[in-house]
Write an enzyme that holds these catalytic residues in place. Structure first.
Site, PDB file in Angstrom:
ATOM      1  N   ASP A 114       0.805  -1.217   0.000  1.00 47.74           N
ATOM      2  CA  ASP A 114       0.000   0.000   0.000  1.00 47.74           C
ATOM      3  C   ASP A 114       0.847   1.279   0.000  1.00 47.74           C
ATOM      4  OD1 ASP A 114       0.904  -0.529   2.537  1.00 47.74           O
ATOM      5  OD2 ASP A 114      -1.010  -0.265   3.545  1.00 47.74           O
ATOM      6  N   TYR A 157       9.933   4.534   3.056  1.00 43.05           N
ATOM      7  CA  TYR A 157      10.920   3.623   3.640  1.00 43.05           C
ATOM      8  C   TYR A 157      12.355   4.004   3.290  1.00 43.05           C
ATOM      9  CZ  TYR A 157       7.351   0.457   5.376  1.00 43.05           C
ATOM     10  OH  TYR A 157       6.298  -0.080   6.074  1.00 43.05           O
TER      11      TYR A 157
END
Length: 445
Positions: free
Chosen positions: A166, A244
């Site tokens: 996602d 990330y």
């Protein structure tokens, strides 16, 4: 149509079921089989789903089982969301890495390598069983590290396994929102590996709107990634990284924040979910109500240490709604009904990125139809991104080799080659530390 969910006792299963309840089209899922090794968690999640379905007359029927082969037989789709070692294992991954001064996040750095080493053998076994018991089924993989696990399973299932995440969806939605565009009408030029990708363009009616974002400091600093990475760094990159990548670009600051935190993310979720399953298992408690309360807290605290390090503040309300269940449903609908759509997915490269071989799983926009997901041709990555992608893919390949051979030496190599592990000696100590706490790594010799 029958959907089997592996990890069916997991906390996020109600998100998937909620998406199924909202799907009113032809050829929708009519039966959901939940599989988990923990019968108690299965029972609790089934209670949550029963409350979700209480006002829906034709809700998909739900059954539970702890028998994997029984769960797979007759499946049209298999949704894999397992967690080998549970949240206790994730907490151990973080603790062992942080003790060595390196990152222990579940998909990035030493923690991601450790999680991959104990997950790949289980995922490969599942892939083999699917090939034998449900050869016509499509496998949708959400098990982390999603790209690595999808690649491991593709060795046995080919292109019938597709990885989802996602993060790219949320990133594209946020960029479109600040630019005043409808995310459904925008083409997101996103390229990389799972949890290691960049948005390089956002096209609306054929026009790239991303330069307008970089030219406006107010807009650039108005959404989560802008605050997380800083406007100057984003302009330097000329792209918007997946969240990330904060672990790579601000590694020292993030490791310090994680070491100073009262609890690691894994330890927080372990304790939070233990409370949830205990509370929701009581007959006098609304299991669905307990789930909603727990989920709200979970989403609000996502990547809290990174945001604190960057001074990014709290998450916006629009970013608390998740999204992977919508990707999973859109993927299933496109294949089952031949409803052609475009989704950012984890699939085999097939020449899309020339710097990687055809079997390497990458995360890119794909055209999806009844024949599966087909990666769209993309422009090459810039040098800095190419170097990072190739480096991390090399680590993933060493993880796969170690899982196949059981070689401790290869496992050390996987840790040592990771860009966030700064010493071969640290890599050796990491392998010693992880094998001491994880029974699932006993195969390394």
């Amino acid at each position: 149509m029958r959907l089997t969910i592996l990890g069916g006792g997991g906390f996020r299963v109600p998100l998937v079921y909620g998406a199924l309840l909202a799907d009113r089209g032809e050829g929708r899922v009519t039966e959901v089989v939940l599989h988990d090794l923990d019968a108690g968690r299965l029972h609790t999640v089934a209670r949550v789903l029963a409350e979700q379905a209480s006002a829906v007359g034709d809700a998909p029927r739900v059954t539970t089982t702890t028998d994997l082969d029984e769960a797979l037989r007759g499946a049209d789709f298999v949704f894999s969301a397992i967690r080998v070692g549970g949240l206790e294992g994730r907490a151990d991954d973080e603790r062992v890495a942080l003790a060595e001064g390196v990152l222990g996040q579940e998909t990035v750095g030493a923690g991601g390598v450790a999680y991959g080493l104990r997950t790949v053998p289980v995922a490969v076994d599942i892939a083999r069983r699917v090939a034998r018991l449900a050869p016509d089924a499509w496998v949708i993989n959400f098990t982390n590290p999603a790209g690595l696990v999808t690649e491991a399973m593709s060795g046995h299932l080919g292109d019938r396994v597709i990885g989802i995440c996602d993060s790219p969806v949320g990133l594209g939605r946020r960029i479109a929102r600040v630019l005043g565009a409808d995310p459904k009408e925008a083409w997101i030029d996103y390229v990389g590996l799972n949890h290691l990708g960049w948005v390089r363009g956002l096209r609306v009616a054929g026009r790239d709107e991303l330069p307008r974002l970089f030219a406006d400091p107010g807009l650039l600093g108005s959404f989560e990634e802008g605050r997380l990475f800083g406007a100057d760094w984003l302009r330097s990159l000329g792209a918007v990284p997946n969240e990330y990548l904060h672990y790579y670009y601000f590694n020292r600051e993030t490791v310090r924040a994680y070491r100073e935190a009262e609890k690691t993310r894994g330890a927080f979720l372990r304790d939070q979910q233990a409370r949830f399953y205990e509370e929701a298992g009581r007959a006098d408690v609304s299991a669905l109500g307990a789930w909603h309360r727990t989920r709200d807290e979970r989403e609000a605290t996502y990547m809290a240490e990174n945001r604190e390090t960057a001074g990014a503040g709290e998450r916006e309300a629009d970013d608390l709604s998740g999204g992977y269940e919508k990707v999973a449903l859109a993927l299933m609908r496109a294949i089952a009904r031949d409803e052609r759509t475009t989704l950012i997915l984890n699939v085999r490269n097939q020449g899309t990125l020339s710097v990687l071989d055809p079997d390497a799983v990458i995360e890119v926009p794909c055209l999806v139809d009844a024949n599966g997901a087909h990666p769209v041709a993309v422009a090459p990555l810039p040098g800095h991104a190419t170097g990072l992608v190739c480096s991390v893919k090399a680590v993933e390949r060493e993880v796969l080799a170690a899982a196949e051979s059981g070689s401790r030496t290869t496992a050390v190599k996987a840790f040592a080659l990771h860009p966030l592990v700064d010493s071969v000696e640290v890599a050796r100590r990491l392998v010693d530390g992880y094998t001491a706490v994880h029974p699932g790594l006993a195969y390394l010799k």
